[in-house]
Design a protein around this motif. Structure first.
Motif, PDB file in Angstrom:
ATOM      1  N   ALA A   1       1.022  -1.303  -0.106  1.00 14.88           N
ATOM      2  CA  ALA A   1      -0.144  -0.283  -0.003  1.00 14.88           C
ATOM      3  C   ALA A   1       0.791   1.099  -0.130  1.00 14.88           C
ATOM      4  CB  ALA A   1      -0.765  -0.259   1.414  1.00 14.88           C
ATOM      5  N   ALA A   2       0.447   1.967  -0.997  1.00 15.17           N
ATOM      6  CA  ALA A   2       1.291   3.364  -0.834  1.00 15.17           C
ATOM      7  C   ALA A   2      -0.097   4.782  -0.376  1.00 15.17           C
ATOM      8  CB  ALA A   2       1.877   3.746  -2.252  1.00 15.17           C
ATOM      9  N   SER A   3       0.888   5.424  -0.270  1.00 21.77           N
ATOM     10  CA  SER A   3      -0.278   6.911  -0.206  1.00 21.77           C
ATOM     11  C   SER A   3       0.721   8.221   0.267  1.00 21.77           C
ATOM     12  CB  SER A   3      -1.438   6.807   1.659  1.00 21.77           C
ATOM     13  OG  SER A   3      -0.219   6.933   2.547  1.00 21.77           O
ATOM     14  N   ALA A   4       0.071   9.026   0.462  1.00 25.81           N
ATOM     15  CA  ALA A   4       0.361  10.779   0.284  1.00 25.81           C
ATOM     16  C   ALA A   4       0.003  11.248   1.358  1.00 25.81           C
ATOM     17  CB  ALA A   4       0.491  11.355  -1.083  1.00 25.81           C
ATOM     18  N   GLY A   5       0.010  12.599   1.832  1.00 25.57           N
ATOM     19  CA  GLY A   5      -0.569  13.525   2.468  1.00 25.57           C
ATOM     20  C   GLY A   5      -0.233  14.159   2.863  1.00 25.57           C
TER      21      GLY A   5
ATOM     22  N   LEU B   1      -2.388  14.587   9.579  1.00 27.36           N
ATOM     23  CA  LEU B   1      -2.050  14.485   8.684  1.00 27.36           C
ATOM     24  C   LEU B   1      -3.164  13.493   8.078  1.00 27.36           C
ATOM     25  CD1 LEU B   1       0.406  13.440   7.275  1.00 27.36           C
ATOM     26  CD2 LEU B   1      -0.221  11.600   7.521  1.00 27.36           C
ATOM     27  N   VAL B   2      -3.278  14.739   6.650  1.00 26.41           N
ATOM     28  CA  VAL B   2      -4.883  14.463   6.201  1.00 26.41           C
ATOM     29  C   VAL B   2      -4.080  13.501   4.573  1.00 26.41           C
ATOM     30  CG1 VAL B   2      -6.344  15.162   4.211  1.00 26.41           C
ATOM     31  CG2 VAL B   2      -5.771  16.577   6.567  1.00 26.41           C
TER      32      VAL B   2
ATOM     33  N   VAL C   1      -7.320   1.292   7.509  1.00 26.30           N
ATOM     34  CA  VAL C   1      -8.895   1.627   6.776  1.00 26.30           C
ATOM     35  C   VAL C   1      -7.515   3.579   7.668  1.00 26.30           C
ATOM     36  CG1 VAL C   1      -9.877   0.457   7.539  1.00 26.30           C
ATOM     37  CG2 VAL C   1      -9.561   1.836   9.115  1.00 26.30           C
ATOM     38  N   THR C   2      -7.114   3.961   8.166  1.00 25.04           N
ATOM     39  CA  THR C   2      -6.478   5.076   7.856  1.00 25.04           C
ATOM     40  C   THR C   2      -5.950   5.439   6.625  1.00 25.04           C
ATOM     41  OG1 THR C   2      -4.077   5.002   8.915  1.00 25.04           O
ATOM     42  CG2 THR C   2      -5.958   4.597  10.506  1.00 25.04           C
TER      43      THR C   2
ATOM     44  N   GLY D   1      -8.752  11.817   2.666  1.00 23.60           N
ATOM     45  CA  GLY D   1      -9.871  13.048   2.999  1.00 23.60           C
ATOM     46  C   GLY D   1      -9.721  11.740   4.530  1.00 23.60           C
ATOM     47  N   THR D   2      -8.960  11.038   5.188  1.00 26.53           N
ATOM     48  CA  THR D   2      -8.441  10.478   6.423  1.00 26.53           C
ATOM     49  C   THR D   2      -7.920  11.720   7.168  1.00 26.53           C
ATOM     50  OG1 THR D   2      -6.901   8.647   6.193  1.00 26.53           O
ATOM     51  CG2 THR D   2      -9.164   7.850   6.088  1.00 26.53           C
TER      52      THR D   2
END
Length: 257
Positions: A107-111, A118-119, A132-133, A137-138
């Motif tokens: 899994a990868a994400s940007a915030g 942190l959004v 789930v975070t 939008g989390t």
């Protein structure tokens, strides 16, 4: 982030809009249904004012009420979607996150930072839903996340000091760093080494490594991470396997931002 020095004059502010947004923000995961009195308490409005805002938002479709309790409706998602669809950052980051996530099978994400939180603005699971975070939008505390710690590390030192002074770290898991002295050391470490690795401080089993993203001026505008289940990948392997892929994608994104 607006500071006291560049805050607009009171005559230029629309107080009604500000208070209406406060009412919407009063609802969260813990309290998804609120009475008029509870909204008034959470926002600092009078009960009469809270009632008027709730009735207006209900009329506009952003609220529904039942048995004297109010709740948000899916229409509120339009506000977040307006950002995700119009903002340049998520649109640029999302395709490269796909490449990164599927190359590693993780899994990868940007915030981005929003005050002390942190959004998440973009995320790809690649078949691995480790938290789930990791959804657009989390909002999560910045101090116990890899993206958040990287972003804090690249603030000017006076802002880091101010953050540490007002921070009240909570022990979310047994691994969460709650000592401000240790937190300061970890923020400094992230700045010095160019990445942050956070091990199960936000959720048990969630291990994350992150790097900062810079625009063409060299300003850090976001952070990008890879998240894995702690049982599948040790810390050392994260640094050896995930960090080079993150840095490669970081170079590409820095040229685009």
């Amino acid at each position: 982030m607006t500071t006291e020095n560049d805050a607009p004059a009171a005559r230029d502010m629309v107080a009604g809009l500000e208070k209406g947004l406060l009412v919407i923000a009063a609802f969260d995961q813990e309290r998804s249904r609120l009475s008029i009195a509870e909204v008034a308490e959470r926002t600092g409005l009078t009960r009469a004012a809270a009632r008027r805002y709730l009735i207006t938002l209900t009329h506009l479709g952003y609220m529904r009420h039942e048995n004297k309790l109010f709740a948000l409706t899916p229409m509120v998602l339009r506000l977040g979607q307006s950002y995700l669809h119009s903002a340049r950052l998520p649109r640029i980051v999302q395709p490269l996150l796909y490449r990164l996530a599927y190359a590693l099978g993780e899994a990868a994400s940007a915030g981005v930072l929003d005050h002390d939180q942190l959004v998440c603005v973009a995320a790809v699971s690649a078949g691995q839903l480790v938290s789930v975070t990791l959804q657009p939008g989390t909002r999560v505390p910045a101090y116990c996340t890899a993206n958040g710690r990287v972003l804090l590390a690249h603030l000017p030192q006076p802002q880091i000091d101010a953050f540490l002074e007002r921070a009240q770290p909570e022990r979310i898991t047994e691994h969460t760093i709650v000592s401000k002295e240790r937190l300061a050391l970890e923020i400094a470490r992230a700045r010095a080494q160019g990445y942050a690795l956070v091990d199960q401080e936000l959720e048990l089993g969630l291990r994350t490594i992150a790097v900062p993203l810079k625009n063409f001026r060299g300003d850090v505008v976001a952070a990008m991470n890879i998240s894995v289940h702690a049982g599948r990948m040790p810390r050392e392997e994260m640094v050896e396997r995930c960090l080079p892929a993150l840095i490669k994608m970081q170079v590409e994104l820095n040229a685009l931002l």
